[in-house]
Write a protein that holds these residues in place. Structure first.
Motif, short mmCIF file in Angstrom:
data_model
loop_
_atom_site.label_atom_id
_atom_site.label_comp_id
_atom_site.label_asym_id
_atom_site.label_seq_id
_atom_site.Cartn_x
_atom_site.Cartn_y
_atom_site.Cartn_z
N MET A 124 11.40 39.42 -15.15
CA MET A 124 10.23 39.24 -14.30
C MET A 124 10.63 39.03 -12.70
N SER A 125 9.56 38.85 -12.06
CA SER A 125 9.67 38.57 -10.72
C SER A 125 10.38 37.32 -10.19
N GLN A 126 11.11 37.29 -9.10
CA GLN A 126 11.95 36.24 -8.62
C GLN A 126 11.03 35.11 -8.08
N PHE A 127 11.87 33.82 -8.20
CA PHE A 127 10.86 32.65 -7.68
C PHE A 127 11.85 31.83 -7.00
N LYS A 128 11.31 30.74 -6.26
CA LYS A 128 12.22 30.04 -5.33
C LYS A 128 12.10 28.71 -5.53
N PHE A 129 13.18 27.89 -5.61
CA PHE A 129 13.13 26.35 -5.79
C PHE A 129 12.90 25.49 -4.56
N VAL A 130 12.21 24.83 -4.34
CA VAL A 130 12.09 23.90 -3.23
C VAL A 130 11.88 22.41 -3.68
N ASN A 131 11.79 21.45 -2.86
CA ASN A 131 11.63 20.27 -3.11
C ASN A 131 10.28 19.81 -2.81
N SER A 132 9.46 19.11 -3.41
CA SER A 132 8.09 18.50 -3.16
C SER A 132 8.16 17.50 -2.24
N ASN A 133 7.08 16.92 -1.93
CA ASN A 133 7.05 15.64 -1.06
C ASN A 133 7.76 14.41 -1.53
N ARG A 134 7.65 14.41 -2.89
CA ARG A 134 8.40 13.29 -3.55
C ARG A 134 9.99 13.71 -4.10
N GLU A 135 10.43 14.68 -3.38
CA GLU A 135 11.65 15.15 -3.56
C GLU A 135 12.06 15.41 -5.24
N LYS A 136 11.11 16.14 -5.62
CA LYS A 136 11.33 16.69 -7.04
C LYS A 136 11.28 18.36 -6.77
N ALA A 137 11.76 18.93 -8.14
CA ALA A 137 11.96 20.19 -7.78
C ALA A 137 10.60 21.03 -8.10
N VAL A 138 10.36 22.00 -7.33
CA VAL A 138 8.89 22.66 -7.46
C VAL A 138 9.59 24.26 -7.38
N ILE A 139 8.94 24.98 -7.90
CA ILE A 139 9.10 26.46 -7.89
C ILE A 139 7.69 27.13 -7.15
N ILE A 140 8.28 28.00 -6.24
CA ILE A 140 7.21 28.79 -5.57
C ILE A 140 7.56 30.35 -6.37
N PHE A 141 6.27 30.75 -7.17
CA PHE A 141 6.17 31.90 -7.67
C PHE A 141 5.08 32.55 -7.50
N GLN A 142 5.13 33.72 -7.12
CA GLN A 142 3.88 34.86 -6.73
C GLN A 142 2.85 33.89 -6.04
N ASN A 143 3.34 33.13 -5.00
CA ASN A 143 2.65 32.34 -3.94
C ASN A 143 1.79 31.21 -4.45
N TYR A 144 2.42 30.59 -5.47
CA TYR A 144 1.79 29.34 -5.93
C TYR A 144 2.75 28.35 -6.29
N PHE A 145 2.50 27.18 -6.28
CA PHE A 145 3.48 26.10 -6.34
C PHE A 145 3.40 25.72 -7.99
N TYR A 146 4.47 25.34 -8.57
CA TYR A 146 4.74 24.98 -10.05
C TYR A 146 5.50 23.91 -9.87
N THR A 147 5.20 22.70 -10.62
CA THR A 147 6.19 21.44 -10.89
C THR A 147 6.45 21.39 -12.35
N GLU A 148 7.60 20.78 -12.45
CA GLU A 148 8.26 20.91 -13.75
C GLU A 148 7.32 19.73 -14.59
N ARG A 149 7.33 20.35 -15.92
CA ARG A 149 6.64 19.45 -16.70
C ARG A 149 7.20 18.91 -17.85
N LYS A 150 7.86 19.95 -18.60
CA LYS A 150 8.65 19.47 -19.64
C LYS A 150 9.48 20.28 -20.18
N THR A 151 10.71 19.79 -20.78
CA THR A 151 11.65 20.80 -21.16
C THR A 151 11.75 20.97 -22.99
N LEU A 152 11.56 22.21 -23.32
CA LEU A 152 11.60 22.33 -24.80
C LEU A 152 12.97 22.08 -25.59
N LYS A 153 12.81 22.02 -26.60
CA LYS A 153 14.00 22.00 -27.58
C LYS A 153 14.96 22.94 -27.31
#
Length: 152
Positions: free
Chosen positions: A1-30
């Motif tokens: 699928m499309s490419q995304f980009k990792f950046v840091n949030s204001n609180r130094e956590k990983a954030v993804i920019i995908f299709q001009n939206y910000f996504y924050t990490e919620r959980k890791t599956l099994k």
């Protein structure tokens, strides 16, 4: 699928920019896949990426807000770069840090520069030790630091 980009949030956590939206990490599956949720409070769109953080596997939900512009994304990246440099290069003047980071951008306003400067001051206030408020407090801090040096 499309490419995304990792950046840091204001609180130094990983954030993804995908299709001009910000996504924050919620959980890791099994299965080691990672779910990222949209950063906006009332938006429930999410994406699932692989364990190596290279490809988007699934897109879920629709966004309830407009996309971010390229200038907003660039402004976010500049702000986080400036905050990082403010703590790494303590001796460098805020003006110099700002000029270095924004040298290759086109659409920075005077208001943005003022905000960047405030970000630097705030970040340095968090990191730097507390300065003495009076002459007596300064003397007592010096004496206590000398005592610890002598003990070493």
């Amino acid at each position: 699928m499309s490419q995304f980009k990792f950046v840091n949030s204001n609180r130094e956590k990983a954030v993804i920019i995908f299709q001009n939206y910000f996504y924050t990490e919620r959980k890791t599956l099994k299965s080691c896949e990672i779910i990222f949720m949209c950063q906006k409070k009332n938006c429930y769109a999410s994406i699932k990426i692989d364990e190596h953080r290279r490809t988007v596997l699934e897109i879920r939900g629709e966004h309830t807000h407009i996309k971010l512009t390229d200038s907003e994304i660039e402004n976010h990246e500049i702000k986080n770069t400036i905050k990082r440099k403010a703590t790494e290069e303590i001796s460098m003047r805020p003006n110099k840090i700002i000029r270095k980071v924004i040298s290759d951008t086109d659409h920075v306003t005077v208001n943005d520069i003022s905000n960047y400067r405030q970000n630097i001051y705030g970040k340095r206030r968090e990191v730097l030790p507390v300065l003495p408020k009076s002459y007596d407090e300064a003397i007592s801090q010096l004496m206590s630091s000398q005592e610890t040096l002598v003990k070493l």
